[in-house]
Scaffold this motif. Structure first.
Motif, mmCIF file in Angstrom:
data_model
loop_
_atom_site.group_PDB
_atom_site.id
_atom_site.type_symbol
_atom_site.label_atom_id
_atom_site.label_comp_id
_atom_site.label_asym_id
_atom_site.label_seq_id
_atom_site.Cartn_x
_atom_site.Cartn_y
_atom_site.Cartn_z
ATOM 1 N N GLU A 172 47.288 49.893 36.843
ATOM 2 C CA GLU A 172 48.049 49.525 35.650
ATOM 3 C C GLU A 172 47.673 48.151 35.096
ATOM 4 O O GLU A 172 48.320 47.654 34.179
ATOM 5 C CB GLU A 172 49.554 49.542 35.967
ATOM 6 N N TRP A 173 46.662 47.498 35.671
ATOM 7 C CA TRP A 173 46.256 46.185 35.166
ATOM 8 C C TRP A 173 45.935 46.296 33.676
ATOM 9 O O TRP A 173 45.058 47.045 33.265
ATOM 10 C CB TRP A 173 45.044 45.665 35.936
ATOM 11 N N GLY A 174 46.664 45.516 32.865
ATOM 12 C CA GLY A 174 46.568 45.698 31.421
ATOM 13 C C GLY A 174 45.772 44.646 30.689
ATOM 14 O O GLY A 174 45.899 44.525 29.458
ATOM 15 N N HIS A 175 44.963 43.880 31.420
ATOM 16 C CA HIS A 175 44.198 42.820 30.769
ATOM 17 C C HIS A 175 42.705 43.022 31.026
ATOM 18 O O HIS A 175 42.298 44.001 31.640
ATOM 19 C CB HIS A 175 44.675 41.452 31.274
ATOM 20 N N THR A 176 41.907 42.076 30.572
ATOM 21 C CA THR A 176 40.458 42.247 30.651
ATOM 22 C C THR A 176 39.938 41.982 32.064
ATOM 23 O O THR A 176 40.615 41.357 32.895
ATOM 24 C CB THR A 176 39.751 41.283 29.686
ATOM 25 N N THR A 177 38.727 42.446 32.298
ATOM 26 C CA THR A 177 38.075 42.179 33.581
ATOM 27 C C THR A 177 37.852 40.687 33.765
ATOM 28 O O THR A 177 38.003 40.153 34.871
ATOM 29 C CB THR A 177 36.729 42.921 33.650
ATOM 30 N N ARG A 178 37.517 40.008 32.683
ATOM 31 C CA ARG A 178 37.305 38.560 32.755
ATOM 32 C C ARG A 178 38.569 37.845 33.216
ATOM 33 O O ARG A 178 38.515 36.941 34.061
ATOM 34 C CB ARG A 178 36.889 38.025 31.380
ATOM 35 N N GLN A 179 39.710 38.241 32.683
ATOM 36 C CA GLN A 179 40.971 37.623 33.092
ATOM 37 C C GLN A 179 41.291 37.930 34.555
ATOM 38 O O GLN A 179 41.824 37.081 35.275
ATOM 39 C CB GLN A 179 42.105 38.097 32.184
ATOM 40 N N ALA A 180 40.946 39.135 34.991
ATOM 41 C CA ALA A 180 41.170 39.491 36.395
ATOM 42 C C ALA A 180 40.319 38.619 37.313
ATOM 43 O O ALA A 180 40.795 38.126 38.349
ATOM 44 C CB ALA A 180 40.849 40.970 36.616
ATOM 45 N N VAL A 181 39.058 38.417 36.927
ATOM 46 C CA VAL A 181 38.168 37.577 37.734
ATOM 47 C C VAL A 181 38.673 36.135 37.754
ATOM 48 O O VAL A 181 38.712 35.482 38.811
ATOM 49 C CB VAL A 181 36.728 37.642 37.187
ATOM 50 N N ASP A 182 39.076 35.627 36.583
ATOM 51 C CA ASP A 182 39.606 34.258 36.514
ATOM 52 C C ASP A 182 40.823 34.094 37.414
ATOM 53 O O ASP A 182 40.940 33.118 38.169
ATOM 54 C CB ASP A 182 39.989 33.905 35.074
ATOM 55 N N MET A 183 41.745 35.048 37.349
ATOM 56 C CA MET A 183 42.959 34.951 38.157
ATOM 57 C C MET A 183 42.645 35.005 39.647
ATOM 58 O O MET A 183 43.227 34.261 40.448
ATOM 59 C CB MET A 183 43.939 36.063 37.783
ATOM 60 N N ALA A 184 41.725 35.882 40.032
ATOM 61 C CA ALA A 184 41.361 35.995 41.449
ATOM 62 C C ALA A 184 40.760 34.687 41.959
ATOM 63 O O ALA A 184 41.105 34.209 43.050
ATOM 64 C CB ALA A 184 40.382 37.145 41.647
ATOM 65 N N LEU A 185 39.869 34.099 41.158
ATOM 66 C CA LEU A 185 39.228 32.847 41.569
ATOM 67 C C LEU A 185 40.229 31.692 41.587
ATOM 68 O O LEU A 185 40.249 30.891 42.531
ATOM 69 C CB LEU A 185 38.066 32.526 40.629
ATOM 70 N N LEU A 186 41.065 31.605 40.562
ATOM 71 C CA LEU A 186 42.050 30.522 40.506
ATOM 72 C C LEU A 186 43.019 30.600 41.684
ATOM 73 O O LEU A 186 43.347 29.580 42.305
ATOM 74 C CB LEU A 186 42.820 30.585 39.184
ATOM 75 N N SER A 187 43.461 31.802 41.986
ATOM 76 C CA SER A 187 44.358 31.979 43.122
ATOM 77 C C SER A 187 43.680 31.543 44.419
ATOM 78 O O SER A 187 44.289 30.893 45.276
ATOM 79 C CB SER A 187 44.794 33.442 43.216
ATOM 80 N N ARG A 188 42.413 31.882 44.529
ATOM 81 C CA ARG A 188 41.643 31.488 45.714
ATOM 82 C C ARG A 188 41.494 29.971 45.792
ATOM 83 O O ARG A 188 41.571 29.388 46.882
ATOM 84 C CB ARG A 188 40.266 32.150 45.657
ATOM 85 N N PHE A 189 41.288 29.315 44.648
ATOM 86 C CA PHE A 189 41.155 27.853 44.651
ATOM 87 C C PHE A 189 42.425 27.190 45.194
ATOM 88 O O PHE A 189 42.359 26.278 46.024
ATOM 89 C CB PHE A 189 40.869 27.335 43.240
ATOM 90 N N TYR A 190 43.585 27.641 44.720
ATOM 91 C CA TYR A 190 44.846 27.066 45.197
ATOM 92 C C TYR A 190 45.073 27.396 46.682
ATOM 93 O O TYR A 190 45.566 26.557 47.445
ATOM 94 C CB TYR A 190 46.021 27.580 44.365
ATOM 95 N N GLU A 191 44.719 28.607 47.064
ATOM 96 C CA GLU A 191 44.911 29.016 48.462
ATOM 97 C C GLU A 191 44.049 28.172 49.402
ATOM 98 O O GLU A 191 44.510 27.720 50.460
ATOM 99 C CB GLU A 191 44.569 30.505 48.593
ATOM 100 N N ARG A 192 42.804 27.922 49.008
ATOM 101 C CA ARG A 192 41.919 27.095 49.830
ATOM 102 C C ARG A 192 42.359 25.628 49.815
ATOM 103 O O ARG A 192 42.221 24.916 50.816
ATOM 104 C CB ARG A 192 40.477 27.211 49.324
#
Length: 242
Positions: A172-192
Motif C-alpha cells: 500500500e506504499w503510496g509514494h515514489t520509489t525515490r521517497q521510499a529510498v530517502d526514508m529508508a536511508l534517513l531512518s538508517r542514519f538516525y539509527e546508526r
C-alpha cells in the motif's frame, strides 16, 4: 611534569565535550533542515564540518602526545584509550548527520519525507537529541549506571526504524520509489547515530570500571547475590546467638 600531564588529560576531556556540542548543533540544524525543508539550516550543518574535523585532529594529536611522551598507566591509560574511541564515535555521528543535511539539500524545495510520516523522524530527532545531552553529561561526570541506561533510548530508535522499514515494504506504499529510498536511508542514519551514542556510553563504562558493560552488569549481579548471601548468613548467626 605531572601538572603538565594532568593539563593534557583535562584538555583532551574538554575537547570531547566540544565535539559533543558540535555534533548536537549539527543534529539540530540538519533535522530542522530536513523536517522543514530549510535549505539554510542544511547548509549551516555542512559548514560545521571543518570545526568537527579540527577538533578531531586536535584530539588525535593530544592522544599521541599522552601515549608517546607521558606513558599513562591504570585508569589514566583507560581514559586515553577510551577517549580515542569516543572521538571516532562522535566524528562518525557528525558524518551521519551530514548525510541527513545532504538529503535535505538535495530534495529542496521539496521535503524528502512525506508529510504523514514526518512524525517518525521528529521522534527520532527528539530521542537522538536527548541521547546527545545524556552523553555530554556522562562525559562531564562519568557514571556507569547512567551510561548503561542510555541503551533504552537506542531500543526506541530501533523500534521506529523497524516500523519505517515495514511501511516501506507494504504493497500500500503510496509514494515514489525515490521517497521510499530517502526514508529508508534517513531512518538508517538516525539509527546508526543512536548506535554510536550507545558506543560512547559503553566506553565510559570501561573508563570508570575497567569492564565492558556486559561484564559490569554480570559483576554487579554477582556482588548483589554475594551481599544477599552475607545478609542471610548474618541473620542466621544472630538468631543462633540468642
Amino acid at each position: 611534569m605531572r601538572a603538565a600531564y594532568r593539563e593534557h588529560l583535562d584538555n583532551f576531556s574538554h575537547d570531547l565535550i566540544v565535539m559533543c556540542d558540535t555534533v548536537r548543533d549539527m543534529l539540530t540544524l540538519a533535522s530542522q533542515g530536513l523536517l522543514h525543508s530549510d535549505l539554510q539550516k542544511a547548509e549551516e550543518t555542512l559548514s560545521l564540518k571543518d570545526e568537527l574535523e579540527e577538533t578531531r585532529a586536535r584530539c588525535e594529536s593530544r592522544a599521541v602526545t599522552l601515549l608517546a611522551l607521558e606513558n599513562p598507566m591504570g585508569k589514566d591509560l583507560r581514559q586515553v584509550v577510551s577517549s580515542i574511541y569516543i572521538v571516532e564515535d562522535l566524528f562518525r555521528m557528525g558524518q551521519l548527520v551530514r548525510h541527513v543535511a545532504n538529503t535535505a539539500r538535495r530534495r529542496h524545495p521539496e521535503c524528502a519525507v512525506p508529510e504523514e510520516h514526518r512524525g517518525f523522524f521528529e521522534e527520532m530527532f527528539r530521542i537522538c537529541l536527548q541521547m546527545v545531552a545524556q552523553t555530554r553529561d556522562i562525559l562531564i561526570e562519568p557514571d556507569p549506571e547512567v551510561a548503561i541506561a542510555a541503551a533504552k533510548d537506542d531500543d526506541a530508535i530501533d523500534d521506529i526504524n523497524e516500523h519505517i522499514i515495514g511501511l516501506l515494504t507494504m504493497r500500500e506504499w503510496g509514494h515514489t520509489t525515490r521517497q521510499a529510498v530517502d526514508m529508508a536511508l534517513l531512518s538508517r542514519f538516525y539509527e546508526r547515530f543512536a548506535d554510536h551514542a550507545v558506543s560512547v556510553n559503553s566506553r565510559v563504562v570501561f573508563l570508570v570500571t575497567g569492564l565492558a558493560p556486559e561484564q559490569y552488569l554480570a559483576k554487579k549481579d554477582e556482588d548483589a547475590q554475594h551481599d544477599a548471601f552475607e545478609a542471610r548468613f548474618e541473620a542466621l548467626e544472630r538468631q543462633f546467638r540468642r
